[in-house]
Write a protein that holds these residues in place. Structure first.
Motif, PDB file in Angstrom:
ATOM      1  N   ARG A 158      -1.475  14.082  -4.037  1.00 45.73           N
ATOM      2  CA  ARG A 158      -0.536  14.882  -3.634  1.00 45.73           C
ATOM      3  C   ARG A 158       0.858  13.983  -2.512  1.00 45.73           C
ATOM      4  O   ARG A 158       1.920  14.187  -2.861  1.00 45.73           O
ATOM      5  N   LEU A 159       0.055  12.793  -1.940  1.00 46.03           N
ATOM      6  CA  LEU A 159       0.956  11.961  -1.051  1.00 46.03           C
ATOM      7  C   LEU A 159       1.808  11.267  -1.965  1.00 46.03           C
ATOM      8  O   LEU A 159       2.924  11.085  -1.743  1.00 46.03           O
ATOM      9  N   ARG A 160       1.366  10.775  -2.818  1.00 43.08           N
ATOM     10  CA  ARG A 160       2.004   9.895  -4.231  1.00 43.08           C
ATOM     11  C   ARG A 160       3.386  10.592  -4.375  1.00 43.08           C
ATOM     12  O   ARG A 160       4.392   9.869  -4.636  1.00 43.08           O
ATOM     13  N   LYS A 161       3.599  11.825  -4.310  1.00 43.09           N
ATOM     14  CA  LYS A 161       4.658  12.626  -4.764  1.00 43.09           C
ATOM     15  C   LYS A 161       5.711  12.840  -3.595  1.00 43.09           C
ATOM     16  O   LYS A 161       6.653  13.204  -4.057  1.00 43.09           O
ATOM     17  N   HIS A 162       5.433  12.224  -2.516  1.00 44.53           N
ATOM     18  CA  HIS A 162       6.314  12.428  -1.419  1.00 44.53           C
ATOM     19  C   HIS A 162       6.864  11.317  -0.802  1.00 44.53           C
ATOM     20  O   HIS A 162       7.539  11.250   0.297  1.00 44.53           O
ATOM     21  N   GLY A 163       6.336  10.103  -1.410  1.00 41.16           N
ATOM     22  CA  GLY A 163       6.974   8.710  -0.795  1.00 41.16           C
ATOM     23  C   GLY A 163       6.057   7.727  -1.032  1.00 41.16           C
ATOM     24  O   GLY A 163       4.804   7.873  -2.163  1.00 41.16           O
ATOM     25  N   ARG A 164       6.133   6.320  -0.638  1.00 39.38           N
ATOM     26  CA  ARG A 164       5.305   5.293  -0.906  1.00 39.38           C
ATOM     27  C   ARG A 164       4.161   5.379   0.017  1.00 39.38           C
ATOM     28  O   ARG A 164       4.101   5.465   1.101  1.00 39.38           O
ATOM     29  N   LEU A 165       3.038   4.901  -0.835  1.00 33.96           N
ATOM     30  CA  LEU A 165       1.829   4.589  -0.193  1.00 33.96           C
ATOM     31  C   LEU A 165       1.730   2.890  -0.209  1.00 33.96           C
ATOM     32  O   LEU A 165       1.870   2.419  -1.049  1.00 33.96           O
ATOM     33  N   THR A 166       1.199   2.691   1.234  1.00 30.84           N
ATOM     34  CA  THR A 166       0.735   0.907   1.277  1.00 30.84           C
ATOM     35  C   THR A 166      -0.656   0.860   1.272  1.00 30.84           C
ATOM     36  O   THR A 166      -1.279   1.607   2.021  1.00 30.84           O
ATOM     37  N   VAL A 167      -1.220  -0.199   0.814  1.00 28.77           N
ATOM     38  CA  VAL A 167      -2.456  -0.565   1.227  1.00 28.77           C
ATOM     39  C   VAL A 167      -2.472  -1.900   1.825  1.00 28.77           C
ATOM     40  O   VAL A 167      -1.658  -2.868   1.404  1.00 28.77           O
ATOM     41  N   LEU A 168      -3.073  -1.985   3.021  1.00 32.05           N
ATOM     42  CA  LEU A 168      -2.806  -3.140   3.870  1.00 32.05           C
ATOM     43  C   LEU A 168      -3.820  -4.203   3.497  1.00 32.05           C
ATOM     44  O   LEU A 168      -4.618  -4.107   2.885  1.00 32.05           O
ATOM     45  N   PRO A 169      -3.416  -5.612   3.895  1.00 32.24           N
ATOM     46  CA  PRO A 169      -4.148  -6.642   3.357  1.00 32.24           C
ATOM     47  C   PRO A 169      -5.505  -6.787   3.959  1.00 32.24           C
ATOM     48  O   PRO A 169      -6.200  -7.674   3.148  1.00 32.24           O
ATOM     49  N   THR A 170      -5.756  -6.337   4.837  1.00 37.07           N
ATOM     50  CA  THR A 170      -7.060  -6.517   5.624  1.00 37.07           C
ATOM     51  C   THR A 170      -8.154  -5.306   5.155  1.00 37.07           C
ATOM     52  O   THR A 170      -7.439  -4.255   4.899  1.00 37.07           O
ATOM     53  N   ALA A 171      -9.401  -5.545   5.551  1.00 38.00           N
ATOM     54  CA  ALA A 171     -10.337  -4.472   5.050  1.00 38.00           C
ATOM     55  C   ALA A 171     -10.884  -3.755   6.208  1.00 38.00           C
ATOM     56  O   ALA A 171     -11.194  -4.443   7.198  1.00 38.00           O
ATOM     57  N   VAL A 172     -11.207  -2.526   6.084  1.00 41.68           N
ATOM     58  CA  VAL A 172     -12.139  -1.816   6.919  1.00 41.68           C
ATOM     59  C   VAL A 172     -13.397  -2.149   6.308  1.00 41.68           C
ATOM     60  O   VAL A 172     -13.833  -2.646   5.435  1.00 41.68           O
TER      61      VAL A 172
END
Length: 244
Positions: A158-172
């Motif tokens: 649902r979030l993808r329909k409302h704007g841009r998602l980012t995946v940060l370069p470091t990991a949890v």
């Protein structure tokens, strides 16, 4: 019952300068609540279940950005600053980190690479990657659906329909107990099958029943068969936590 994992998670958030730390407990019977009382700003009680607990926490949050972090997951050292930097872009509605599993072995490294490739290319991170989202967007979407499973996949969709998602370069870094209890390849195959069932429109209740049969029940049977083994207590703990 996350006393063994919650302390470093909360200490990491505090050291990084998180503005508000909220812990929502689903009815722990160990010292989880005591640890939370000493290290969080707000400690709440709710019915058990990730969606219910996360919605409860979000309803009491006062910040502009919400980070949903599992109790057994550690942020990278500069994770909070990375989130702040990412959300300075008004086009970004949310995102997550890459994934690292705290478990040795080539097999789990392959799983990590697959997850990170999917997240980076397709922008489809999952809940164990530290999802963060603008509070107003989360509210407009009515938060997580109160499902027993797939609540994170559904929110990302649902979030993808409302704007841009980012995946940060470091990991949890998340606990490897689920893979350890059930086997890396079996756990991964069950996860993929559950996603396929969701895409095909199966109900969350049906998917949860399948998941429990394939992983939780199997781990419990392993405990039963090794009841006299000196490590059976730790195996039993992993089995009981596979649905957390």
């Amino acid at each position: 019952n996350e006393a063994d994992h919650l302390r470093p998670t909360l200490m990491g958030l505090r050291d990084q300068g998180a503005d508000e730390i909220i812990v929502v407990d689903g009815g722990s019977r160990d010292t989880t609540r005591d640890l939370a009382d000493n290290r969080a700003d707000v400690v709440l009680q709710s019915e058990p279940g990730r969606a219910t607990q996360m919605n409860t926490g979000a309803a009491h949050a006062t910040g502009d950005v919400l980070l949903f972090l599992h109790a057994d997951t550690l942020l990278p050292d500069d994770g909070i600053d990375q989130i702040r930097h990412a959300m300075a872009d008004k086009q970004v509605v949310g995102g997550a980190f890459r994934l690292r599993v705290d478990m040795p072995g080539i097999a789990i490294r392959i799983v990590e690479r697959t997850v990170n490739l999917r997240s980076t290319l397709c922008k489809y991170p999952y809940g164990d990657q530290g999802l963060f989202v603008r509070r107003d967007v989360f509210a407009n979407l009515d938060g997580y659906h109160d499902w027993p499973i797939m609540e994170d996949v559904d929110l990302v969709r649902r979030l993808r329909k409302h704007g841009r998602l980012t995946v940060l370069p470091t990991a949890v870094t998340t606990s490897g107990r689920r893979w350890a209890a059930n086997g890396v390849w079996r756990t991964t195959l069950v996860n993929w099958t559950a996603i396929a069932m969701y895409i095909c429109g199966r109900s969350p209740q049906h998917i949860r029943a399948f998941y429990n049969r394939q992983l939780t029940d199997r781990a419990a049977r392993k405990v039963h068969c090794t009841a006299d083994h000196p490590t059976s207590q730790s195996v039993a703990r992993m089995a009981s936590e596979t649905t957390d």
